[in-house]
Scaffold this active site. Structure first.
Site, PDB file in Angstrom:
ATOM      1  CE  LYS A 188      36.155  39.055 -22.014  1.00  0.00           C
ATOM      2  NZ  LYS A 188      34.870  38.634 -22.870  1.00  0.00           N
TER       3      LYS A 188
ATOM      4  CG  ASN B  73      26.929  38.041 -20.891  1.00  0.00           C
ATOM      5  OD1 ASN B  73      27.376  38.755 -21.767  1.00  0.00           O
ATOM      6  ND2 ASN B  73      26.164  36.736 -20.944  1.00  0.00           N
TER       7      ASN B  73
ATOM      8  CG  LEU C  89      31.259  40.274 -28.221  1.00  0.00           C
ATOM      9  CD1 LEU C  89      30.753  40.832 -30.395  1.00  0.00           C
ATOM     10  CD2 LEU C  89      32.066  38.712 -27.845  1.00  0.00           C
TER      11      LEU C  89
ATOM     12  CG  ASN D  30      33.891  33.000 -29.160  1.00  0.00           C
ATOM     13  OD1 ASN D  30      34.031  33.898 -29.428  1.00  0.00           O
ATOM     14  ND2 ASN D  30      33.466  32.003 -29.725  1.00  0.00           N
TER      15      ASN D  30
ATOM     16  CB  CYS E 241      27.623  37.669 -28.630  1.00  0.00           C
ATOM     17  SG  CYS E 241      27.908  39.062 -27.662  1.00  0.00           S
TER      18      CYS E 241
ATOM     19  CB  ILE F 284      22.541  27.085 -27.581  1.00  0.00           C
ATOM     20  CG1 ILE F 284      22.169  27.022 -25.749  1.00  0.00           C
ATOM     21  CG2 ILE F 284      21.444  26.446 -27.874  1.00  0.00           C
ATOM     22  CD1 ILE F 284      20.810  27.682 -24.601  1.00  0.00           C
TER      23      ILE F 284
ATOM     24  CB  THR G 196      26.700  30.238 -15.831  1.00  0.00           C
ATOM     25  OG1 THR G 196      26.480  30.936 -16.757  1.00  0.00           O
ATOM     26  CG2 THR G 196      26.727  30.808 -14.799  1.00  0.00           C
TER      27      THR G 196
END
Lengths: 303, 254
Positions: free
Chosen positions: A46, A70, A74, A100, A131, A192, A267
């Site tokens: 994450k 979503n 963050l 990340n 984001c 992407i 997803t």
């Protein structure tokens, strides 16, 4: 026939091209109850920021046709806790760990990247400049090639690990952004991230998400992702990690044919917690059936 | 895991009951836990539908859910017929803690009522006294009252007064809390966020156990995506699916 699914990415040996997309897999613990994470090519955890983030108000997920929105924002426990509580646990697995990193300022990006680089708990950094769900940082660093170049040059100075830059589709010209990232020192590109979308509840007449807009993911965005991977593979020298709506081994093959070196899956994990191990098994079966000995044989063949 | 539909029947306005049978760790279920159900075919619905477990019948090998048809996914569920397969994950989340010997109160509102039935079954066998307060919008929404009445005394409220007492469940709770003869120790509740918030307000600084079960839109249902979070009183973020859905009255900020 023996097939070789392995991928050499940034000097890292991946058993196969499949890894989770950041934000869809936590730090791995939840899905480790469903299968051995060593099955994966790599793990991407994450987004990590300097300080803990609570994220956006709820509702922050919504289902749409062939996709979902979503606006998590963050949410993460912050760098200190990620380094002390989350990443050490992953050392028991023999797979590359990609962290990340997100930030609101250049300084924050640099400081987080610097500490993760020196922690010896990660094998690569994925820089999140895409984001769509935060007011500061995120996409604002990835939508303008000059701003992105400045950020990457600064981050490059403190980053001793391979640096992957995760790009947004919410830009006018992905090629311009991709070239800027390459020139400013990126080692690889992942794309992407989600497309900005909205869903309105027709019973209330209000947007479903509390923040109104969110990132669209899932099979609905796959053609956009394939197109952008293809466009970048055509002009960049860097390896590309394809992301966007992958649900099957055939989807993985399509991304590889568009020029991707590896792929990330997001997803699909929500629909089926076994999505990634299932896709990896199916990929091996598909390659055997079609007589594909290794992925280099088909990589970028559509270009 | 793949289970099978045993029965699927309509209980009230848009409220359905489904019995699901097959290989499932029935003995591990806590009252208040949920299952995450895959709905539709192909890419029709990417997100599973989290639905609480209303009853577990370990000996007979089935569990029951009660769900409200609100969209395409739950409409699809309502069309399933006996013997059709159902892809589910679970049991998920943390349920209610069943404490022995306490004077306990169960409060349920609308579609939040189902998980309280399994809880009521377990509590009625173990506590000194159990009272149940249930609230619905109107008589058209009422279900399972007879089932609950077999376990304890039930105070029924409807918003329009078409059945039971007119008004909200909080009226009943206030009366009980004000009654010097009754010393409620645990309140177990599930229902709309407004109801839970009102109960927390009534509890105030009283040392009341039990807990509130929250509902939130979920994506993964297993704690990985941070989609369904809630806030705690000390400003921490918790995941409804994995840290909840049941939280203590003192911990959760409603």
């Amino acid at each position: 026939m023996q097939v070789d699914m392995s991928v050499n990415l940034l000097g890292l040996k991946l058993k196969n091209p499949v890894m989770p997309a950041s934000g869809c897999f936590g730090f791995g613990k939840e899905y480790s109850k469903y299968y051995d994470l060593n099955k994966l090519g790599a793990i991407v955890v994450k987004a990590t920021t300097q300080k803990a983030r609570l994220g956006n108000p709820t509702p922050r997920v919504a289902e749409v046709t062939c996709g979902m929105l979503n606006s998590i924002g963050l949410a993460n426990p912050g760098l200190d806790k990620v380094l002390s509580d989350e990443l050490p646990w992953l050392k028991s697995y023999s797979l590359p760990v990609i962290v990340n990193v997100a930030g609101e300022t250049v300084e924050e990006y640099c400081s987080v990247v610097d500490r993760i680089s020196r922690s010896k708990l990660a094998h690569a950094i994925e820089l999140n400049v895409s984001c769509p769900n935060v007011a500061q940082g995120g996409l604002s660093f990835g939508a303008d090639s000059k701003v992105l170049s400045e950020l990457l040059k600064r981050v490059r100075g403190v980053c001793s690990l391979p640096l992957i830059v995760k790009l947004s589709p919410n830009v006018t010209d992905i090629v311009e952004i991709g070239l800027a990232a390459q020139e400013a020192g990126a080692d690889a590109i992942s794309l992407i991230n989600t497309l900005i979308g909205m869903k309105i509840d027709i019973n209330t007449g209000r947007p479903v998400l509390a923040r109104k807009v969110g990132g669209l993911s899932g099979p609905a965005i796959k053609p956009v992702a394939i197109r952008m991977v293809y466009q970048l593979a055509d002009v960049l020298k860097l390896p590309i990690i394809g992301i966007g709506g992958i649900y099957t081994a055939e989807d993985v093959i399509e991304f590889i044919m568009a020029g991707a070196s590896a792929v990330q899956i997001g997803t699909a994990n929500f629909t089926n917690p076994m999505a990634m191990p299932d896709i990896i098994d199916d990929l091996e079966r598909y390659m055997k059936e079609k007589g594909i000995k290794d992925l280099d044989q088909i990589r970028g063949c559509a270009l | 895991m793949i289970l099978r539909v045993k029965k699927n029947l309509k209980l009230a306005d848009a409220i359905w009951q489904m019995e699901i049978e097959g290989d499932f760790p029935y003995n591990k279920v806590q009252a208040g836990q949920f299952i995450n159900i895959r709905v539709g075919q192909g890419h029709d619905h990417l997100l599973r539908r989290p639905i609480s477990i209303a009853e577990v019948r370990q000996d007979e090998g089935y569990l029951t859910i009660v769900y409200r048809v609100v969209g395409q996914g739950t409409k699809w569920l309502s069309r399933l017929e006996p013997d059709m397969p159902l892809d589910i994950l679970g049991p998920l989340g943390n349920g209610f803690t069943v404490e022995e010997g306490k004077y306990s109160l169960i409060v349920g509102g609308g579609i939040g009522i189902p998980p309280l039935y399994e809880l009521a079954k377990r509590l009625s066998a173990k506590v000194d006294r159990l009272d149940i307060i249930l609230g619905f919008r109107s008589e058209h929404d009422v279900f399972w009252i007879d089932r609950f009445k077999k376990l304890a005394s039930v105070d029924l409220f409807t918003e329009d007064g078409s059945l039971g007492t007119k008004g909200f469940v909080t009226k009943g709770i206030s009366e009980i809390l004000a009654d010097k003869e009754r010393h409620i120790e645990n309140i177990y509740a599930c229902g709309p966020i407004g109801m839970l918030s009102a109960i927390k307000g009534l509890i105030g600084k009283l040392q009341i156990g039990g807990g509130a079960s929250l509902e939130e839109r979920m994506a993964c249902g297993v704690g990985a995506c941070y989609g369904c979070t809630c806030m705690t009183t000390n400003r921490e973020s918790k995941r409804v699916c994995a840290d909840g859905p049941v939280f203590s009255w003192q911990e959760v900020d409603l």
